[in-house]
Design a protein around this motif. Structure first.
Motif, PDB file in Angstrom:
ATOM      1  N   ALA A 166      51.067  64.824  56.801  1.00 40.19           N
ATOM      2  CA  ALA A 166      50.384  64.302  55.557  1.00 40.19           C
ATOM      3  C   ALA A 166      50.261  65.760  54.759  1.00 40.19           C
ATOM      4  O   ALA A 166      50.262  65.934  53.846  1.00 40.19           O
ATOM      5  CB  ALA A 166      49.084  63.777  55.925  1.00 40.19           C
ATOM      6  N   LEU A 167      49.825  66.838  55.505  1.00 42.90           N
ATOM      7  CA  LEU A 167      49.767  68.105  54.982  1.00 42.90           C
ATOM      8  C   LEU A 167      51.070  68.823  54.451  1.00 42.90           C
ATOM      9  O   LEU A 167      51.155  69.343  53.576  1.00 42.90           O
ATOM     10  CB  LEU A 167      49.168  69.178  56.179  1.00 42.90           C
ATOM     11  N   LEU A 168      52.056  68.280  55.055  1.00 42.52           N
ATOM     12  CA  LEU A 168      53.374  69.039  54.808  1.00 42.52           C
ATOM     13  C   LEU A 168      54.024  68.219  53.555  1.00 42.52           C
ATOM     14  O   LEU A 168      54.403  68.855  52.649  1.00 42.52           O
ATOM     15  CB  LEU A 168      54.515  68.738  55.669  1.00 42.52           C
ATOM     16  N   ARG A 169      53.405  66.977  53.291  1.00 46.53           N
ATOM     17  CA  ARG A 169      53.858  66.277  52.166  1.00 46.53           C
ATOM     18  C   ARG A 169      53.184  66.649  51.054  1.00 46.53           C
ATOM     19  O   ARG A 169      53.530  66.482  49.895  1.00 46.53           O
ATOM     20  CB  ARG A 169      53.737  64.652  52.458  1.00 46.53           C
ATOM     21  N   ALA A 170      51.779  66.935  51.164  1.00 49.39           N
ATOM     22  CA  ALA A 170      50.946  67.480  49.912  1.00 49.39           C
ATOM     23  C   ALA A 170      51.159  68.919  49.687  1.00 49.39           C
ATOM     24  O   ALA A 170      49.841  69.436  49.394  1.00 49.39           O
ATOM     25  CB  ALA A 170      49.502  66.847  50.477  1.00 49.39           C
ATOM     26  N   THR A 171      52.124  69.315  49.940  1.00 46.86           N
ATOM     27  CA  THR A 171      52.287  70.970  49.634  1.00 46.86           C
ATOM     28  C   THR A 171      51.658  71.379  48.326  1.00 46.86           C
ATOM     29  O   THR A 171      50.955  72.507  48.094  1.00 46.86           O
ATOM     30  CB  THR A 171      53.792  71.408  49.826  1.00 46.86           C
ATOM     31  N   ASN A 172      52.155  70.722  47.220  1.00 44.33           N
ATOM     32  CA  ASN A 172      51.836  71.231  46.093  1.00 44.33           C
ATOM     33  C   ASN A 172      50.225  70.881  45.836  1.00 44.33           C
ATOM     34  O   ASN A 172      49.678  71.907  45.089  1.00 44.33           O
ATOM     35  CB  ASN A 172      52.332  70.379  44.670  1.00 44.33           C
ATOM     36  N   ASP A 173      49.592  69.893  46.299  1.00 44.64           N
ATOM     37  CA  ASP A 173      48.098  69.897  45.981  1.00 44.64           C
ATOM     38  C   ASP A 173      47.500  71.044  47.044  1.00 44.64           C
ATOM     39  O   ASP A 173      46.538  71.339  46.460  1.00 44.64           O
ATOM     40  CB  ASP A 173      47.684  68.443  46.555  1.00 44.64           C
ATOM     41  N   ALA A 174      47.909  71.074  47.845  1.00 48.32           N
ATOM     42  CA  ALA A 174      47.164  72.274  49.111  1.00 48.32           C
ATOM     43  C   ALA A 174      47.423  73.700  48.340  1.00 48.32           C
ATOM     44  O   ALA A 174      46.278  74.394  48.319  1.00 48.32           O
ATOM     45  CB  ALA A 174      47.780  72.316  50.256  1.00 48.32           C
ATOM     46  N   LEU A 175      48.640  73.902  47.505  1.00 45.46           N
ATOM     47  CA  LEU A 175      48.610  75.096  46.748  1.00 45.46           C
ATOM     48  C   LEU A 175      47.946  75.228  45.849  1.00 45.46           C
ATOM     49  O   LEU A 175      47.387  76.236  45.493  1.00 45.46           O
ATOM     50  CB  LEU A 175      50.066  75.414  46.836  1.00 45.46           C
ATOM     51  N   ALA A 176      47.509  74.202  45.115  1.00 41.47           N
ATOM     52  CA  ALA A 176      46.905  74.115  44.052  1.00 41.47           C
ATOM     53  C   ALA A 176      45.391  74.398  44.221  1.00 41.47           C
ATOM     54  O   ALA A 176      44.703  75.330  43.486  1.00 41.47           O
ATOM     55  CB  ALA A 176      46.950  72.843  43.118  1.00 41.47           C
ATOM     56  N   VAL A 177      45.065  74.002  45.470  1.00 43.95           N
ATOM     57  CA  VAL A 177      43.630  74.199  45.878  1.00 43.95           C
ATOM     58  C   VAL A 177      43.189  75.689  46.187  1.00 43.95           C
ATOM     59  O   VAL A 177      42.291  76.230  45.983  1.00 43.95           O
ATOM     60  CB  VAL A 177      43.184  73.244  47.204  1.00 43.95           C
ATOM     61  N   LEU A 178      44.325  76.074  46.987  1.00 40.60           N
ATOM     62  CA  LEU A 178      44.222  77.703  47.519  1.00 40.60           C
ATOM     63  C   LEU A 178      44.332  78.448  46.014  1.00 40.60           C
ATOM     64  O   LEU A 178      43.632  79.487  45.970  1.00 40.60           O
ATOM     65  CB  LEU A 178      45.365  78.117  48.469  1.00 40.60           C
ATOM     66  N   ALA A 179      45.125  78.157  45.252  1.00 40.64           N
ATOM     67  CA  ALA A 179      45.200  78.976  44.001  1.00 40.64           C
ATOM     68  C   ALA A 179      44.180  78.975  43.263  1.00 40.64           C
ATOM     69  O   ALA A 179      43.669  80.000  42.407  1.00 40.64           O
ATOM     70  CB  ALA A 179      46.440  78.505  43.201  1.00 40.64           C
TER      71      ALA A 179
END
Length: 225
Positions: free
Chosen positions: A86-99
């Protein structure tokens, strides 16, 4: 490419530390004094004492509890694998949170996916170890059921059965320990999602904590006496 050298060094350090720790614990004379090694001795003590008893219902209940605990960890590994996917599939969302954080911790999408794949591989390895340990515990339960009666204690057949059961029991425990070790190092691996420098620290902390439990904990001292 030069910006990734820290990440490469960090993950190399992680793999080397895990490999050296596991090798030292399982393949060296120093590791033969660990808590796990001391517990191996009592596996044989248990099997030999079991041979003295005609009624072995309590022993089978203990085996059932060992199997249930192993099955729990195997199921947890599958859940963790699903979380990693699930974390792999949500790459864009995770990177947006980190940014959005005050400190820029966002890696490139490719590096983030590599980190996720690595985490999935660790939990996959753990699942195979726990599932095999569960199967071996099943085999041990069968051997316990086939244990010769107490009246045949001292015969060559009974002694061979004790040794056979003990060796299989030790193998099951070893694979369970490897799976559990994977869980510990997976926690250290999570530091890479923050920073490669954090991975250095979390890996070292995992090694220190697991080493202390095996060679300097109160449980280790108790088993030594």
């Amino acid at each position: 490419m030069t910006g990734y050298w820290v990440d490469i060094s960090a993950i190399t350090f992680f793999v080397v530390e895990w490999t050296v720790y596991a090798f030292t614990l399982e393949r060296t004379a120093y590791g033969r004094d660990s808590l796990s090694a001391r517990m191996h001795i009592y596996r044989e003590v248990w099997i030999r004492n079991l041979l003295d008893r005609e009624t072995r219902m309590v022993d089978m209940q203990i085996m059932a509890s060992l199997q249930n605990g192993t099955a729990f960890f195997a199921s947890s590994s599958l859940i963790a694998i699903g979380g990693g996917l699930a974390l792999l599939r949500a790459t864009n969302d995770a990177l947006a949170v980190l940014a959005a954080l005050p400190i820029d911790l966002s890696p490139s999408p490719a590096l983030w996916e590599i980190k996720c794949v690595g985490l999935i591989l660790i939990f996959t390895y753990a699942f195979f170890k726990f599932s095999w340990a569960y199967r071996l515990f099943n085999y041990v339960a069968i051997l316990l059921g086939a244990m010769p009666p107490a009246s045949e204690k001292g015969t060559p057949e009974a002694e061979a059965h004790v040794i056979r059961t003990t060796r299989l029991f030790e193998s099951a425990g070893q694979h369970f320990n490897r799976g559990q070790r994977s869980f510990f190092f997976a926690l250290g691996y999570l530091g890479w999602f923050v920073s490669p420098w954090v991975l250095f620290v979390t890996t070292a902390m995992v090694v220190i904590v697991t080493w202390r439990r095996q060679f300097a904990s109160n449980a280790w001292k108790a088993m030594g006496s």
